[in-house]
Design a protein around this motif. Structure first.
Motif, PDB file in Angstrom:
ATOM      1  N   CYS A   1      39.990  53.863  52.180  1.00 14.50           N
ATOM      2  CA  CYS A   1      40.720  52.705  52.279  1.00 14.50           C
ATOM      3  C   CYS A   1      41.967  53.083  53.423  1.00 14.50           C
ATOM      4  N   PRO A   2      41.845  52.206  54.409  1.00 17.91           N
ATOM      5  CA  PRO A   2      43.571  52.101  55.350  1.00 17.91           C
ATOM      6  C   PRO A   2      44.417  51.765  54.687  1.00 17.91           C
ATOM      7  N   LEU A   3      44.901  51.500  53.684  1.00 15.61           N
ATOM      8  CA  LEU A   3      46.013  51.491  53.266  1.00 15.61           C
ATOM      9  C   LEU A   3      47.301  52.820  53.118  1.00 15.61           C
ATOM     10  N   GLN A   4      49.081  52.888  53.366  1.00 18.98           N
ATOM     11  CA  GLN A   4      49.166  53.682  52.420  1.00 18.98           C
ATOM     12  C   GLN A   4      49.907  53.305  51.478  1.00 18.98           C
ATOM     13  N   GLU A   5      50.022  52.141  51.437  1.00 18.56           N
ATOM     14  CA  GLU A   5      50.426  51.926  50.055  1.00 18.56           C
ATOM     15  C   GLU A   5      49.600  50.171  49.471  1.00 18.56           C
ATOM     16  N   TRP A   6      49.607  50.158  48.353  1.00 21.16           N
ATOM     17  CA  TRP A   6      49.360  48.780  48.243  1.00 21.16           C
ATOM     18  C   TRP A   6      50.541  47.442  48.742  1.00 21.16           C
ATOM     19  N   PRO A   7      49.569  46.258  49.251  1.00 19.52           N
ATOM     20  CA  PRO A   7      50.719  45.136  49.511  1.00 19.52           C
ATOM     21  C   PRO A   7      51.765  44.551  47.920  1.00 19.52           C
ATOM     22  N   LYS A   8      52.925  44.102  48.144  1.00 19.45           N
ATOM     23  CA  LYS A   8      53.440  43.849  47.309  1.00 19.45           C
ATOM     24  C   LYS A   8      53.659  42.550  47.438  1.00 19.45           C
ATOM     25  N   VAL A   9      52.505  42.605  46.900  1.00 15.64           N
ATOM     26  CA  VAL A   9      51.577  40.624  46.110  1.00 15.64           C
ATOM     27  C   VAL A   9      51.701  40.741  44.865  1.00 15.64           C
ATOM     28  N   ASN A  10      51.809  39.080  44.030  1.00 17.09           N
ATOM     29  CA  ASN A  10      51.175  38.678  42.835  1.00 17.09           C
ATOM     30  C   ASN A  10      49.977  39.323  42.478  1.00 17.09           C
ATOM     31  N   THR A  11      49.505  40.208  41.163  1.00 18.12           N
ATOM     32  CA  THR A  11      48.582  40.306  40.873  1.00 18.12           C
ATOM     33  C   THR A  11      47.359  40.321  39.124  1.00 18.12           C
ATOM     34  N   SER A  12      46.968  39.938  39.516  1.00 18.23           N
ATOM     35  CA  SER A  12      46.286  39.965  38.083  1.00 18.23           C
ATOM     36  C   SER A  12      45.334  39.805  37.547  1.00 18.23           C
ATOM     37  N   CYS A  13      45.038  40.271  36.747  1.00 25.02           N
ATOM     38  CA  CYS A  13      43.271  40.558  36.434  1.00 25.02           C
ATOM     39  C   CYS A  13      42.798  39.218  35.084  1.00 25.02           C
ATOM     40  N   ILE A  14      41.165  38.955  35.704  1.00 20.98           N
ATOM     41  CA  ILE A  14      40.422  38.554  34.342  1.00 20.98           C
ATOM     42  C   ILE A  14      39.782  39.286  34.045  1.00 20.98           C
ATOM     43  N   LEU A  15      39.705  39.004  32.721  1.00 20.99           N
ATOM     44  CA  LEU A  15      38.412  39.605  32.178  1.00 20.99           C
ATOM     45  C   LEU A  15      37.309  39.051  30.966  1.00 20.99           C
ATOM     46  N   CYS A  16      36.429  39.621  31.087  1.00 20.57           N
ATOM     47  CA  CYS A  16      35.855  38.511  30.205  1.00 20.57           C
ATOM     48  C   CYS A  16      35.106  39.419  28.482  1.00 20.57           C
ATOM     49  N   THR A  17      35.602  38.940  27.568  1.00 18.38           N
ATOM     50  CA  THR A  17      35.715  39.681  26.480  1.00 18.38           C
ATOM     51  C   THR A  17      34.762  40.083  25.558  1.00 18.38           C
ATOM     52  N   ASP A  18      32.986  39.637  26.171  1.00 13.27           N
ATOM     53  CA  ASP A  18      31.777  40.096  25.469  1.00 13.27           C
ATOM     54  C   ASP A  18      31.514  41.164  26.940  1.00 13.27           C
ATOM     55  N   ASP A  19      32.272  41.587  27.772  1.00 11.05           N
ATOM     56  CA  ASP A  19      31.368  42.164  29.335  1.00 11.05           C
ATOM     57  C   ASP A  19      31.391  43.888  27.921  1.00 11.05           C
ATOM     58  N   ARG A  20      30.574  44.015  28.013  1.00 11.37           N
ATOM     59  CA  ARG A  20      29.326  45.444  27.675  1.00 11.37           C
ATOM     60  C   ARG A  20      29.521  46.504  28.957  1.00 11.37           C
ATOM     61  N   VAL A  21      29.800  45.793  30.472  1.00 11.75           N
ATOM     62  CA  VAL A  21      29.720  46.929  31.548  1.00 11.75           C
ATOM     63  C   VAL A  21      31.495  47.689  31.898  1.00 11.75           C
ATOM     64  N   ILE A  22      32.472  46.791  31.187  1.00 15.13           N
ATOM     65  CA  ILE A  22      33.746  47.120  31.522  1.00 15.13           C
ATOM     66  C   ILE A  22      34.371  47.125  29.809  1.00 15.13           C
ATOM     67  N   SER A  23      34.964  47.778  29.881  1.00 16.22           N
ATOM     68  CA  SER A  23      35.671  47.674  28.336  1.00 16.22           C
ATOM     69  C   SER A  23      36.641  46.701  28.199  1.00 16.22           C
ATOM     70  N   PRO A  24      36.908  45.412  27.811  1.00 11.64           N
ATOM     71  CA  PRO A  24      37.914  44.239  27.591  1.00 11.64           C
ATOM     72  C   PRO A  24      38.491  45.867  27.154  1.00 11.64           C
ATOM     73  N   ASP A  25      39.111  45.996  26.517  1.00 10.54           N
ATOM     74  CA  ASP A  25      39.941  46.561  25.765  1.00 10.54           C
ATOM     75  C   ASP A  25      40.920  47.731  27.159  1.00 10.54           C
ATOM     76  N   TRP A  26      39.855  48.710  27.928  1.00 10.67           N
ATOM     77  CA  TRP A  26      40.521  49.210  29.168  1.00 10.67           C
ATOM     78  C   TRP A  26      40.786  48.356  29.645  1.00 10.67           C
TER      79      TRP A  26
END
Length: 123
Positions: free
Chosen positions: A48-73
């Protein structure tokens, strides 16, 4: 797509969601491999070429029935690393295929919220 980049899921005996019917309706099931490409390897293959993450608003959209990435995680990571509650959609791992209208609605709401926040900050 080169064979080495294809990810295949093997059927599991007694699996209530066979690999071909897991995420999408029949009319999109046949086209999903043409529009979803394997990009997960990039994070492990390139620096990754970034030295730090940019200061921007961040959000997460998750799917409640996801069996690949745990919704709790996903909920925990959203709170602890992003400092924001996760936006939850019903459905499985690929909402852009199985629930596109719901995903568009969530993204439009995020955009509207971001614009409102920016306008309030400059007023």
């Amino acid at each position: 797509m080169p064979e080495r980049h294809r990810i295949r899921r093997l059927p599991v005996r007694g699996d209530p969601h066979p690999p071909r019917r897991r995420h999408t309706a029949r009319h999109t099931r046949n086209t999903r491999h043409r529009i979803v490409r394997c990009t997960a390897i990039t994070a492990f293959a390139e620096v990754c070429p970034l030295q730090e993450w940019p200061k921007v608003n961040t959000s997460c959209i998750l799917c409640t029935d996801d069996r690949v990435i745990s919704p709790d995680w996903s909920r925990q990571v959203s709170r602890e690393r992003l400092g924001a509650p996760a936006i939850e959609l019903a459905g499985s791992h690929s909402p852009m295929l199985s629930r596109p209208a719901d995903l568009v609605e969530a993204l439009c709401q995020l955009t509207a919220d971001t614009i409102t926040t920016q306008q309030e900050a400059t007023a």
